[in-house]
Write an enzyme that holds these catalytic residues in place. Structure first.
Site, mmCIF file in Angstrom:
data_model
loop_
_atom_site.group_PDB
_atom_site.id
_atom_site.type_symbol
_atom_site.label_atom_id
_atom_site.label_comp_id
_atom_site.label_asym_id
_atom_site.label_seq_id
_atom_site.Cartn_x
_atom_site.Cartn_y
_atom_site.Cartn_z
ATOM 1 N N PRO A 16 39.097 -27.331 19.666
ATOM 2 C CA PRO A 16 38.435 -28.727 19.364
ATOM 3 C C PRO A 16 36.969 -28.593 19.227
ATOM 4 O O PRO A 16 36.298 -27.675 19.940
ATOM 5 C CB PRO A 16 38.799 -29.494 20.430
ATOM 6 C CG PRO A 16 39.394 -28.329 21.497
ATOM 7 C CD PRO A 16 39.973 -27.409 20.628
ATOM 8 N N ASN A 17 36.235 -29.293 18.305
ATOM 9 C CA ASN A 17 34.881 -29.312 18.151
ATOM 10 C C ASN A 17 34.327 -27.901 17.478
ATOM 11 O O ASN A 17 32.967 -28.142 16.995
ATOM 12 C CB ASN A 17 34.121 -29.571 19.595
ATOM 13 C CG ASN A 17 34.612 -30.969 20.250
ATOM 14 O OD1 ASN A 17 34.345 -32.163 19.654
ATOM 15 N ND2 ASN A 17 34.887 -30.800 21.237
ATOM 16 N N ARG A 24 26.662 -28.440 15.908
ATOM 17 C CA ARG A 24 26.585 -28.570 17.247
ATOM 18 C C ARG A 24 25.904 -27.733 18.195
ATOM 19 O O ARG A 24 26.135 -26.644 18.191
ATOM 20 C CB ARG A 24 28.419 -28.495 17.550
ATOM 21 C CG ARG A 24 28.783 -28.563 19.161
ATOM 22 C CD ARG A 24 30.062 -27.772 19.241
ATOM 23 N NE ARG A 24 30.400 -27.858 20.525
ATOM 24 C CZ ARG A 24 31.437 -27.485 21.301
ATOM 25 N NH1 ARG A 24 32.065 -26.487 20.472
ATOM 26 N NH2 ARG A 24 31.625 -27.301 22.492
ATOM 27 N N TYR A 29 25.705 -22.322 20.250
ATOM 28 C CA TYR A 29 26.645 -22.026 19.340
ATOM 29 C C TYR A 29 26.414 -21.353 18.214
ATOM 30 O O TYR A 29 27.150 -20.920 17.485
ATOM 31 C CB TYR A 29 27.795 -23.201 19.139
ATOM 32 C CG TYR A 29 28.251 -23.620 20.463
ATOM 33 C CD1 TYR A 29 29.400 -22.821 20.950
ATOM 34 C CD2 TYR A 29 27.965 -25.014 20.930
ATOM 35 C CE1 TYR A 29 29.978 -23.299 21.974
ATOM 36 C CE2 TYR A 29 28.446 -25.491 21.989
ATOM 37 C CZ TYR A 29 29.664 -24.728 22.699
ATOM 38 O OH TYR A 29 30.119 -25.089 23.782
ATOM 39 N N ASN A 80 39.647 -18.801 19.524
ATOM 40 C CA ASN A 80 38.536 -19.620 20.118
ATOM 41 C C ASN A 80 39.168 -20.976 20.655
ATOM 42 O O ASN A 80 38.992 -21.853 19.565
ATOM 43 C CB ASN A 80 37.336 -19.702 19.465
ATOM 44 C CG ASN A 80 36.304 -20.240 20.338
ATOM 45 O OD1 ASN A 80 36.750 -20.897 21.404
ATOM 46 N ND2 ASN A 80 34.795 -20.216 20.049
ATOM 47 N N ALA A 83 37.454 -25.866 24.324
ATOM 48 C CA ALA A 83 37.655 -26.386 25.691
ATOM 49 C C ALA A 83 38.785 -26.150 26.496
ATOM 50 O O ALA A 83 39.193 -26.014 27.528
ATOM 51 C CB ALA A 83 37.274 -27.958 25.844
ATOM 52 N N GLU A 104 40.698 -13.380 22.464
ATOM 53 C CA GLU A 104 40.255 -14.339 22.870
ATOM 54 C C GLU A 104 38.800 -14.456 22.522
ATOM 55 O O GLU A 104 38.057 -13.331 22.711
ATOM 56 C CB GLU A 104 40.362 -14.961 24.340
ATOM 57 C CG GLU A 104 39.666 -15.947 24.757
ATOM 58 C CD GLU A 104 39.612 -16.112 26.129
ATOM 59 O OE1 GLU A 104 39.712 -14.842 27.086
ATOM 60 O OE2 GLU A 104 39.499 -17.186 26.943
ATOM 61 N N HIS A 106 34.911 -15.922 22.220
ATOM 62 C CA HIS A 106 33.850 -17.272 22.595
ATOM 63 C C HIS A 106 32.407 -16.849 22.063
ATOM 64 O O HIS A 106 32.005 -15.832 22.054
ATOM 65 C CB HIS A 106 33.564 -17.491 24.307
ATOM 66 C CG HIS A 106 35.175 -17.982 24.745
ATOM 67 N ND1 HIS A 106 35.617 -19.221 24.292
ATOM 68 C CD2 HIS A 106 35.932 -17.461 25.604
ATOM 69 C CE1 HIS A 106 36.797 -19.292 25.105
ATOM 70 N NE2 HIS A 106 37.007 -18.159 25.813
ATOM 71 N N ARG A 113 27.314 -20.013 31.946
ATOM 72 C CA ARG A 113 27.296 -21.471 31.652
ATOM 73 C C ARG A 113 27.763 -22.303 32.981
ATOM 74 O O ARG A 113 27.730 -21.799 33.982
ATOM 75 C CB ARG A 113 27.794 -22.042 30.495
ATOM 76 C CG ARG A 113 27.369 -21.361 29.104
ATOM 77 C CD ARG A 113 27.669 -21.631 27.866
ATOM 78 N NE ARG A 113 27.735 -22.996 27.635
ATOM 79 C CZ ARG A 113 28.301 -23.780 26.725
ATOM 80 N NH1 ARG A 113 29.295 -23.225 25.958
ATOM 81 N NH2 ARG A 113 28.317 -25.066 26.495
HETATM 82 C C1 DHK Z 1 33.450 -23.226 22.698
HETATM 83 C C2 DHK Z 1 33.634 -24.432 23.325
HETATM 84 O O1 DHK Z 1 33.980 -25.397 22.416
HETATM 85 C C3 DHK Z 1 33.694 -24.672 24.406
HETATM 86 O O2 DHK Z 1 34.355 -25.572 25.021
HETATM 87 C C4 DHK Z 1 33.812 -23.417 25.481
HETATM 88 C C5 DHK Z 1 33.461 -21.886 23.777
HETATM 89 C C6 DHK Z 1 33.043 -22.308 24.989
HETATM 90 C C7 DHK Z 1 32.467 -20.854 22.906
HETATM 91 O O3 DHK Z 1 31.765 -20.372 23.560
HETATM 92 O O4 DHK Z 1 32.646 -20.480 21.826
HETATM 93 O O5 DHK Z 1 33.679 -23.747 27.063
#
Ligand code: DHK
Length: 151
Positions: A16-17, A24, A29, A80, A83, A104, A106, A113
């Site tokens: 998500p997101n 974002r 990111y 990835n 959340a 995995e 990130h 964080r």
């Molecule tokens: C991406 C997200 O959307 C967060 O919810 C994670 C992760 C971290 C990232 O660092 O890619 O906490």
């Protein structure tokens, strides 16, 4: 269940997101869009004769369905979970069900964080994790998986 992918296929999953990458919180990111990242990973895979299946979803069940569909025949899964990393036992269980090697990723250094980002329910069932190295982390995961499955 269909066995859609084959050996020399990598599944790239984003939760998500992550469809909002580029817009974002770029200070966290990065400035690359998800399309930029998927293209870079697809090109790097193709250079070595590998295929990439890339799926992003904001809906947990879609990612679970995708893991169930491709995870039996793909060599590896780069994920990835966004959340979901921090609480989705359902994603973890789906990944643990299939034989594909799981990495995995990130983008941000979650250890630096908020406390709620420090714990991953995915990490214990992953072969390894790439954390905090931005979009290149996906490429590192890809190259490791291709090396590992070419040996
Ligand atoms: C991406 C997200 O959307 C967060 O919810 C994670 C992760 C971290 C990232 O660092 O890619 O906490």
């Amino acid at each position: 269940m269909s066995d859609t992918a084959s050996e020399r296929t990598i599944l790239l999953l984003n939760g998500p997101n992550l469809n909002m990458l580029g817009r974002r919180q770029p200070e966290i990111y990065g400035h690359q869009t998800l399309a930029d990242i998927e293209d870079a990973v697809r090109v790097a895979a193709a250079e070595r004769g590998w295929s990439l299946v890339a799926v992003q979803s904001n809906h947990e069940g879609v990612l679970i369905d995708t893991i169930q569909e491709y995870g039996w025949n793909a060599s590896g899964i780069i994920i990835n979970p966004g959340a979901w990393t921090h609480y989705s036992i359902a994603i973890r269980d789906a990944l643990a069900t299939v034989p594909a090697t799981v990495i995995e990723v990130h983008l941000s250094n979650v250890a630096a964080r908020e406390a709620f980002r420090h714990h991953s329910v995915i990490a214990p069932i992953a072969r390894g994790s790439v954390i905090g190295l931005g979009w290149r982390g996906y490429l590192l995961a890809l190259n490791w998986l291709m090396d590992e499955h070419s040996a």
